[in-house]
Design a protein around this motif. Structure first.
Motif, PDB file in Angstrom:
ATOM      1  N   ALA A 106      -3.620  -1.682 -12.120  1.00 53.90           N
ATOM      2  CA  ALA A 106      -3.335  -3.049 -12.557  1.00 53.90           C
ATOM      3  C   ALA A 106      -4.582  -3.815 -12.994  1.00 53.90           C
ATOM      4  O   ALA A 106      -4.478  -4.835 -13.679  1.00 53.90           O
ATOM      5  CB  ALA A 106      -2.648  -3.813 -11.428  1.00 53.90           C
ATOM      6  N   VAL A 107      -5.743  -3.337 -12.622  1.00 51.61           N
ATOM      7  CA  VAL A 107      -6.976  -4.093 -12.863  1.00 51.61           C
ATOM      8  C   VAL A 107      -7.213  -4.335 -14.352  1.00 51.61           C
ATOM      9  O   VAL A 107      -7.515  -5.464 -14.762  1.00 51.61           O
ATOM     10  CB  VAL A 107      -8.195  -3.395 -12.211  1.00 51.61           C
ATOM     11  CG1 VAL A 107      -9.490  -4.099 -12.579  1.00 51.61           C
ATOM     12  CG2 VAL A 107      -8.018  -3.344 -10.696  1.00 51.61           C
ATOM     13  N   GLU A 108      -7.078  -3.306 -15.156  1.00 48.35           N
ATOM     14  CA  GLU A 108      -7.341  -3.454 -16.589  1.00 48.35           C
ATOM     15  C   GLU A 108      -6.437  -4.511 -17.220  1.00 48.35           C
ATOM     16  O   GLU A 108      -6.879  -5.343 -18.004  1.00 48.35           O
ATOM     17  CB  GLU A 108      -7.148  -2.111 -17.297  1.00 48.35           C
ATOM     18  CG  GLU A 108      -7.493  -2.163 -18.763  1.00 48.35           C
ATOM     19  CD  GLU A 108      -7.330  -0.816 -19.451  1.00 48.35           C
ATOM     20  OE1 GLU A 108      -7.171  -0.830 -20.691  1.00 48.35           O
ATOM     21  OE2 GLU A 108      -7.355   0.232 -18.772  1.00 48.35           O
ATOM     22  N   ARG A 109      -5.161  -4.499 -16.856  1.00 45.39           N
ATOM     23  CA  ARG A 109      -4.211  -5.498 -17.381  1.00 45.39           C
ATOM     24  C   ARG A 109      -4.596  -6.905 -16.922  1.00 45.39           C
ATOM     25  O   ARG A 109      -4.535  -7.858 -17.687  1.00 45.39           O
ATOM     26  CB  ARG A 109      -2.790  -5.192 -16.938  1.00 45.39           C
ATOM     27  CG  ARG A 109      -2.264  -3.887 -17.373  1.00 45.39           C
ATOM     28  CD  ARG A 109      -1.878  -3.903 -18.821  1.00 45.39           C
ATOM     29  NE  ARG A 109      -1.372  -2.573 -19.160  1.00 45.39           N
ATOM     30  CZ  ARG A 109      -0.544  -2.339 -20.118  1.00 45.39           C
ATOM     31  NH1 ARG A 109      -0.107  -3.318 -20.858  1.00 45.39           N
ATOM     32  NH2 ARG A 109      -0.159  -1.114 -20.364  1.00 45.39           N
ATOM     33  N   ALA A 110      -4.963  -7.022 -15.653  1.00 42.63           N
ATOM     34  CA  ALA A 110      -5.342  -8.332 -15.125  1.00 42.63           C
ATOM     35  C   ALA A 110      -6.578  -8.873 -15.837  1.00 42.63           C
ATOM     36  O   ALA A 110      -6.621 -10.059 -16.199  1.00 42.63           O
ATOM     37  CB  ALA A 110      -5.600  -8.227 -13.626  1.00 42.63           C
ATOM     38  N   VAL A 152      -0.973  -9.855 -10.735  1.00 41.99           N
ATOM     39  CA  VAL A 152      -0.913  -8.572 -11.425  1.00 41.99           C
ATOM     40  C   VAL A 152      -1.141  -7.509 -10.369  1.00 41.99           C
ATOM     41  O   VAL A 152      -2.187  -7.484  -9.725  1.00 41.99           O
ATOM     42  CB  VAL A 152      -1.964  -8.465 -12.540  1.00 41.99           C
ATOM     43  CG1 VAL A 152      -1.840  -7.123 -13.256  1.00 41.99           C
ATOM     44  CG2 VAL A 152      -1.828  -9.621 -13.531  1.00 41.99           C
ATOM     45  N   MET A 153      -0.139  -6.649 -10.182  1.00 44.22           N
ATOM     46  CA  MET A 153      -0.261  -5.643  -9.139  1.00 44.22           C
ATOM     47  C   MET A 153       0.392  -4.333  -9.537  1.00 44.22           C
ATOM     48  O   MET A 153       1.249  -4.295 -10.410  1.00 44.22           O
ATOM     49  CB  MET A 153       0.291  -6.163  -7.811  1.00 44.22           C
ATOM     50  CG  MET A 153       1.704  -6.618  -7.796  1.00 44.22           C
ATOM     51  SD  MET A 153       2.164  -7.574  -6.297  1.00 44.22           S
ATOM     52  CE  MET A 153       1.702  -6.513  -4.963  1.00 44.22           C
ATOM     53  N   GLY A 154      -0.037  -3.289  -8.878  1.00 44.72           N
ATOM     54  CA  GLY A 154       0.449  -1.960  -9.182  1.00 44.72           C
ATOM     55  C   GLY A 154       1.683  -1.603  -8.380  1.00 44.72           C
ATOM     56  O   GLY A 154       2.023  -2.242  -7.395  1.00 44.72           O
ATOM     57  N   VAL A 178       3.979  -6.270 -13.044  1.00 44.35           N
ATOM     58  CA  VAL A 178       3.933  -5.028 -12.283  1.00 44.35           C
ATOM     59  C   VAL A 178       3.505  -3.911 -13.224  1.00 44.35           C
ATOM     60  O   VAL A 178       4.110  -3.706 -14.278  1.00 44.35           O
ATOM     61  CB  VAL A 178       5.312  -4.709 -11.663  1.00 44.35           C
ATOM     62  CG1 VAL A 178       5.260  -3.390 -10.902  1.00 44.35           C
ATOM     63  CG2 VAL A 178       5.754  -5.848 -10.748  1.00 44.35           C
ATOM     64  N   VAL A 179       2.455  -3.196 -12.830  1.00 43.14           N
ATOM     65  CA  VAL A 179       1.925  -2.098 -13.619  1.00 43.14           C
ATOM     66  C   VAL A 179       2.126  -0.822 -12.819  1.00 43.14           C
ATOM     67  O   VAL A 179       1.716  -0.743 -11.662  1.00 43.14           O
ATOM     68  CB  VAL A 179       0.422  -2.309 -13.925  1.00 43.14           C
ATOM     69  CG1 VAL A 179      -0.127  -1.154 -14.747  1.00 43.14           C
ATOM     70  CG2 VAL A 179       0.202  -3.640 -14.632  1.00 43.14           C
ATOM     71  N   ASP A 180       2.772   0.178 -13.440  1.00 46.08           N
ATOM     72  CA  ASP A 180       3.016   1.406 -12.684  1.00 46.08           C
ATOM     73  C   ASP A 180       1.732   2.222 -12.584  1.00 46.08           C
ATOM     74  O   ASP A 180       0.733   1.916 -13.203  1.00 46.08           O
ATOM     75  CB  ASP A 180       4.204   2.202 -13.231  1.00 46.08           C
ATOM     76  CG  ASP A 180       3.922   2.948 -14.518  1.00 46.08           C
ATOM     77  OD1 ASP A 180       2.749   3.158 -14.870  1.00 46.08           O
ATOM     78  OD2 ASP A 180       4.893   3.327 -15.194  1.00 46.08           O
ATOM     79  N   VAL A 181       1.764   3.260 -11.778  1.00 48.06           N
ATOM     80  CA  VAL A 181       0.577   4.043 -11.480  1.00 48.06           C
ATOM     81  C   VAL A 181      -0.065   4.637 -12.728  1.00 48.06           C
ATOM     82  O   VAL A 181      -1.257   4.902 -12.754  1.00 48.06           O
ATOM     83  CB  VAL A 181       0.882   5.111 -10.415  1.00 48.06           C
ATOM     84  CG1 VAL A 181       1.702   6.243 -11.007  1.00 48.06           C
ATOM     85  CG2 VAL A 181      -0.376   5.637  -9.783  1.00 48.06           C
ATOM     86  N   GLU A 230       3.300  -1.161 -18.054  1.00 45.51           N
ATOM     87  CA  GLU A 230       4.031  -2.281 -17.490  1.00 45.51           C
ATOM     88  C   GLU A 230       5.436  -1.806 -17.151  1.00 45.51           C
ATOM     89  O   GLU A 230       6.069  -1.101 -17.919  1.00 45.51           O
ATOM     90  CB  GLU A 230       4.101  -3.429 -18.494  1.00 45.51           C
ATOM     91  CG  GLU A 230       2.748  -4.060 -18.761  1.00 45.51           C
ATOM     92  CD  GLU A 230       2.780  -5.109 -19.839  1.00 45.51           C
ATOM     93  OE1 GLU A 230       3.854  -5.688 -20.070  1.00 45.51           O
ATOM     94  OE2 GLU A 230       1.736  -5.347 -20.439  1.00 45.51           O
ATOM     95  N   ALA A 231       5.904  -2.195 -15.987  1.00 41.85           N
ATOM     96  CA  ALA A 231       7.244  -1.794 -15.557  1.00 41.85           C
ATOM     97  C   ALA A 231       8.283  -2.690 -16.209  1.00 41.85           C
ATOM     98  O   ALA A 231       8.052  -3.871 -16.434  1.00 41.85           O
ATOM     99  CB  ALA A 231       7.354  -1.871 -14.035  1.00 41.85           C
TER     100      ALA A 231
END
Length: 156
Positions: free
Chosen positions: A18-22, A115-117, A146-149, A153-154
């Motif tokens: 999730a870090v890159e998206r955040a 923003v979390m995984g 929500v970002v999947d592993v 993005e979910a």
């Protein structure tokens, strides 16, 4: 639109996805990034003695250097990425139930976006294992990305 972006992390690959998206969103809005690590007291009870758990509940992290180091390493990954992007960043460590601590942090710090995984589990496995991400998503009033592993993005 977003002034404070929260990235809850436990140091796992899932959280780091999730870090890159955040960072990308924080750059677009010149937002402050908040990296939050929650020491899960319930999970910790299984591996530590009563005295050590009491220290954690009292916030005495300096007396537990291994736990503090793990938390700082996890928030450090987020903080380093934010600093590399030229963003303001704050690192935070809390204790308690992760979903509850995240929600409380959001309320106390005017967070605009979380923003979390997520592992992307569904059905019975999610029901049996529970999910901090799902609990936060269902019980907070701010937007949650929500970002999947795999870094996608979910759908939601």
């Amino acid at each position: 639109m977003y002034e404070h972006v929260l990235v809850p992390t436990d140091g796992s690959d899932v959280a780091e996805a999730a870090v890159e998206r955040a960072i990308d969103l924080a750059e677009k809005y010149d937002a402050t990034v908040h990296a939050l690590y929650v020491i899960d007291i319930d999970a910790t009870n299984l591996s530590l003695g009563t005295e050590q758990v009491d220290r954690l509940r009292q916030g005495k992290l300096d007396e537990m250097p291994e736990v503090k180091a793990e938390a700082e390493e996890a928030t450090g990954v987020v903080a380093d990425a934010a600093r590399d992007a030229g963003l303001d960043v704050e690192e935070h460590i809390r204790t308690g139930s992760p979903a509850r601590a995240i929600r409380k942090f959001v309320d106390e710090n005017d967070i605009d976006l979380i923003v979390m995984g997520s592992h992307g589990r569904a059905g019975l496995s999610r029901t049996l294992l529970g999910s901090v991400t799902e609990k936060v998503l269902r019980r907070t009033r701010v937007p949650v990305l929500v970002v999947d592993v795999d870094g996608e993005e979910a759908d939601g």
